[in-house]
Write a protein that holds these residues in place. Structure first.
Motif, PDB file in Angstrom:
ATOM      1  N   ALA A  42      36.271 -83.272  -2.216  1.00 18.66           N
ATOM      2  CA  ALA A  42      36.219 -83.987  -3.496  1.00 18.66           C
ATOM      3  C   ALA A  42      37.470 -84.839  -3.723  1.00 18.66           C
ATOM      4  CB  ALA A  42      36.015 -83.015  -4.647  1.00 18.66           C
ATOM      5  N   GLY A  43      38.002 -85.408  -2.632  1.00 18.50           N
ATOM      6  CA  GLY A  43      39.154 -86.302  -2.741  1.00 18.50           C
ATOM      7  C   GLY A  43      40.503 -85.624  -2.701  1.00 18.50           C
ATOM      8  N   ASN A  44      40.529 -84.292  -2.719  1.00 13.29           N
ATOM      9  CA  ASN A  44      41.790 -83.546  -2.700  1.00 13.29           C
ATOM     10  C   ASN A  44      42.027 -82.942  -1.324  1.00 13.29           C
ATOM     11  OD1 ASN A  44      42.386 -83.867  -5.539  1.00 13.29           O
ATOM     12  ND2 ASN A  44      40.816 -82.326  -5.958  1.00 13.29           N
ATOM     13  N   LEU A  45      43.303 -82.920  -0.911  1.00 16.54           N
ATOM     14  CA  LEU A  45      43.632 -82.207   0.318  1.00 16.54           C
ATOM     15  C   LEU A  45      43.199 -80.759   0.157  1.00 16.54           C
ATOM     16  CD1 LEU A  45      47.148 -83.678   1.141  1.00 16.54           C
ATOM     17  CD2 LEU A  45      45.153 -83.762   2.643  1.00 16.54           C
ATOM     18  N   ASP A  46      42.362 -80.296   1.092  1.00 16.43           N
ATOM     19  CA  ASP A  46      41.792 -78.958   0.930  1.00 16.43           C
ATOM     20  C   ASP A  46      41.169 -78.514   2.250  1.00 16.43           C
ATOM     21  OD1 ASP A  46      40.612 -76.780  -1.052  1.00 16.43           O
ATOM     22  OD2 ASP A  46      38.944 -77.430   0.212  1.00 16.43           O
ATOM     23  N   ARG A  47      41.432 -77.267   2.611  1.00 19.82           N
ATOM     24  CA  ARG A  47      40.802 -76.672   3.786  1.00 19.82           C
ATOM     25  C   ARG A  47      40.785 -75.165   3.606  1.00 19.82           C
ATOM     26  NH1 ARG A  47      42.619 -77.413  10.154  1.00 19.82           N
ATOM     27  NH2 ARG A  47      40.597 -76.843  11.094  1.00 19.82           N
ATOM     28  N   GLU A  48      39.612 -74.606   3.769  1.00 16.28           N
ATOM     29  CA  GLU A  48      39.469 -73.176   3.506  1.00 16.28           C
ATOM     30  C   GLU A  48      40.193 -72.333   4.541  1.00 16.28           C
ATOM     31  OE1 GLU A  48      35.906 -69.876   2.790  1.00 16.28           O
ATOM     32  OE2 GLU A  48      35.425 -72.015   2.912  1.00 16.28           O
ATOM     33  N   VAL A  49      40.051 -72.704   5.804  1.00 14.31           N
ATOM     34  CA  VAL A  49      40.711 -71.951   6.872  1.00 14.31           C
ATOM     35  C   VAL A  49      41.501 -72.925   7.726  1.00 14.31           C
ATOM     36  CG1 VAL A  49      40.416 -70.465   8.871  1.00 14.31           C
ATOM     37  CG2 VAL A  49      38.866 -70.230   6.910  1.00 14.31           C
ATOM     38  N   GLY A  50      42.814 -72.748   7.764  1.00 12.69           N
ATOM     39  CA  GLY A  50      43.651 -73.604   8.583  1.00 12.69           C
ATOM     40  C   GLY A  50      44.387 -74.656   7.768  1.00 12.69           C
ATOM     41  N   PRO A  51      45.307 -75.367   8.402  1.00 16.72           N
ATOM     42  CA  PRO A  51      46.084 -76.403   7.695  1.00 16.72           C
ATOM     43  C   PRO A  51      45.209 -77.595   7.318  1.00 16.72           C
ATOM     44  CG  PRO A  51      46.567 -76.442  10.044  1.00 16.72           C
ATOM     45  CD  PRO A  51      45.713 -75.240   9.821  1.00 16.72           C
ATOM     46  N   ALA A  52      45.481 -78.177   6.147  1.00 18.07           N
ATOM     47  CA  ALA A  52      44.731 -79.344   5.686  1.00 18.07           C
ATOM     48  C   ALA A  52      45.384 -80.647   6.135  1.00 18.07           C
ATOM     49  CB  ALA A  52      44.610 -79.324   4.170  1.00 18.07           C
ATOM     50  N   SER A  53      46.608 -80.567   6.624  1.00 10.88           N
ATOM     51  CA  SER A  53      47.301 -81.752   7.123  1.00 10.88           C
ATOM     52  C   SER A  53      48.069 -81.360   8.386  1.00 10.88           C
ATOM     53  CB  SER A  53      48.263 -82.309   6.062  1.00 10.88           C
ATOM     54  OG  SER A  53      48.954 -83.450   6.546  1.00 10.88           O
ATOM     55  N   ILE A  54      47.785 -82.062   9.473  1.00 12.22           N
ATOM     56  CA  ILE A  54      48.432 -81.761  10.753  1.00 12.22           C
ATOM     57  C   ILE A  54      49.021 -83.046  11.306  1.00 12.22           C
ATOM     58  CG2 ILE A  54      48.175 -80.844  13.079  1.00 12.22           C
ATOM     59  CD1 ILE A  54      45.691 -79.354  12.137  1.00 12.22           C
ATOM     60  N   GLN A  55      50.308 -83.011  11.607  1.00 21.11           N
ATOM     61  CA  GLN A  55      50.985 -84.172  12.190  1.00 21.11           C
ATOM     62  C   GLN A  55      51.308 -83.861  13.644  1.00 21.11           C
ATOM     63  OE1 GLN A  55      54.242 -85.634   9.839  1.00 21.11           O
ATOM     64  NE2 GLN A  55      55.101 -86.839  11.520  1.00 21.11           N
ATOM     65  N   TYR A  56      51.052 -84.848  14.524  1.00 20.84           N
ATOM     66  CA  TYR A  56      51.241 -84.638  15.963  1.00 20.84           C
ATOM     67  C   TYR A  56      52.321 -85.564  16.516  1.00 20.84           C
ATOM     68  CZ  TYR A  56      46.593 -82.444  15.649  1.00 20.84           C
ATOM     69  OH  TYR A  56      45.525 -81.651  15.298  1.00 20.84           O
ATOM     70  N   ASP A  57      52.973 -85.112  17.560  1.00 22.19           N
ATOM     71  CA  ASP A  57      53.833 -85.982  18.349  1.00 22.19           C
ATOM     72  C   ASP A  57      52.924 -86.840  19.221  1.00 22.19           C
ATOM     73  OD1 ASP A  57      55.271 -86.540  21.085  1.00 22.19           O
ATOM     74  OD2 ASP A  57      56.874 -86.218  19.624  1.00 22.19           O
ATOM     75  N   THR A  58      53.035 -88.161  19.127  1.00 21.80           N
ATOM     76  CA  THR A  58      52.091 -89.038  19.818  1.00 21.80           C
ATOM     77  C   THR A  58      52.356 -89.150  21.316  1.00 21.80           C
ATOM     78  OG1 THR A  58      53.441 -90.956  19.195  1.00 21.80           O
ATOM     79  CG2 THR A  58      51.595 -90.389  17.769  1.00 21.80           C
ATOM     80  N   GLU A  59      53.489 -88.656  21.770  1.00 21.83           N
ATOM     81  CA  GLU A  59      53.760 -88.664  23.205  1.00 21.83           C
ATOM     82  C   GLU A  59      53.229 -87.409  23.880  1.00 21.83           C
ATOM     83  OE1 GLU A  59      54.898 -91.158  24.945  1.00 21.83           O
ATOM     84  OE2 GLU A  59      55.192 -92.411  23.173  1.00 21.83           O
ATOM     85  N   SER A  60      53.555 -86.271  23.298  1.00 20.42           N
ATOM     86  CA  SER A  60      53.162 -85.002  23.913  1.00 20.42           C
ATOM     87  C   SER A  60      51.844 -84.464  23.377  1.00 20.42           C
ATOM     88  CB  SER A  60      54.261 -83.957  23.682  1.00 20.42           C
ATOM     89  OG  SER A  60      54.364 -83.635  22.295  1.00 20.42           O
ATOM     90  N   GLY A  61      51.454 -84.899  22.178  1.00 17.51           N
ATOM     91  CA  GLY A  61      50.247 -84.361  21.554  1.00 17.51           C
ATOM     92  C   GLY A  61      50.467 -83.026  20.862  1.00 17.51           C
TER      93      GLY A  61
END
Length: 208
Positions: free
Chosen positions: A163-182
């Motif tokens: 509904a437009g809000n950051l939300d996740r029932e199980v696990g992180p709702a925002s994940i940032q990755y290193d673009t070289e190593s993944g």
């Protein structure tokens, strides 16, 4: 009926009107905007029954900053049940750099991202956003927003929304990755737009 854009230059506007209102023109655009100095056509708008609409094509065609923007309207609202209702094409490379799907004026798509952005030179997909009836949401377990690195094309950010809000029932709702190593460099947890912090396991009791 309006879809105004400031071109940042002096323009001439040709309008087909009747009793002071924009009227239909069955064999061409009802509104044409030209560069006053060069005469170049910068925008065309098509009208049916006094509202932005065009049978068999975009109701608004606009040239801006080296790009061609096309918008499909039905009865004055961005709407196309069979494909994207708004596209932006880079005039130099021919790459479609933006696609947006709308249903009766609301950003909406059920079988893929409602918004896609691509690199104008390489075509690499930079951003994908899923929306349902105008709010960011995907409707399945996948991320509702994905950002990719323009150089490598690798995912650098994934986010889940409800509904437009950051939300996740199980696990992180925002994940940032290193673009070289993944590898994951940051994880954040949200429920209904409010950040939460997972409980850490209790430290073992010291030995006697």
């Amino acid at each position: 009926m309006s879809d105004h854009f400031d071109f940042g230059r002096e323009c001439e506007i040709e309008e087909w009107t009747r009793h002071g209102k924009i009227r239909d023109r069955h064999n061409g655009p009802a509104v044409t905007i030209r560069d006053k100095k060069s005469g170049e056509v910068l925008e065309e708008q098509y009208v049916v029954d006094g509202q932005l609409q065009r049978v068999g094509g975009p109701a608004v065609v606009r040239i801006e900053n080296g790009q061609r923007r096309e918008k499909i309207y039905q009865q004055g609202s961005l709407h196309n049940p069979d494909g994207p209702s708004e596209t932006v094409t880079d005039l130099e490379t021919g790459i479609v750099v933006e696609e947006t799907w709308h249903l009766q004026g609301l950003e909406h798509r059920t079988d893929g991202p409602a918004f896609t952005m691509r690199h104008p030179q390489t075509g690499v997909v930079l951003v994908e956003r899923w929306s349902l009836y105008g709010v960011i949401e995907r409707g399945d377990d996948g991320p509702s927003q994905i950002h990719r690195d323009p150089s490598t094309g690798r995912v650098r950010l994934e986010q889940w929304h409800t509904a437009g809000n950051l939300d996740r029932e199980v696990g992180p709702a925002s994940i940032q990755y290193d673009t070289e190593s993944g590898k994951i460099v940051q994880q954040r947890y949200f429920h209904n737009g409010v950040e939460s912090y997972p409980e850490r396991p209790a430290s073992p009791s010291p030995k006697a």
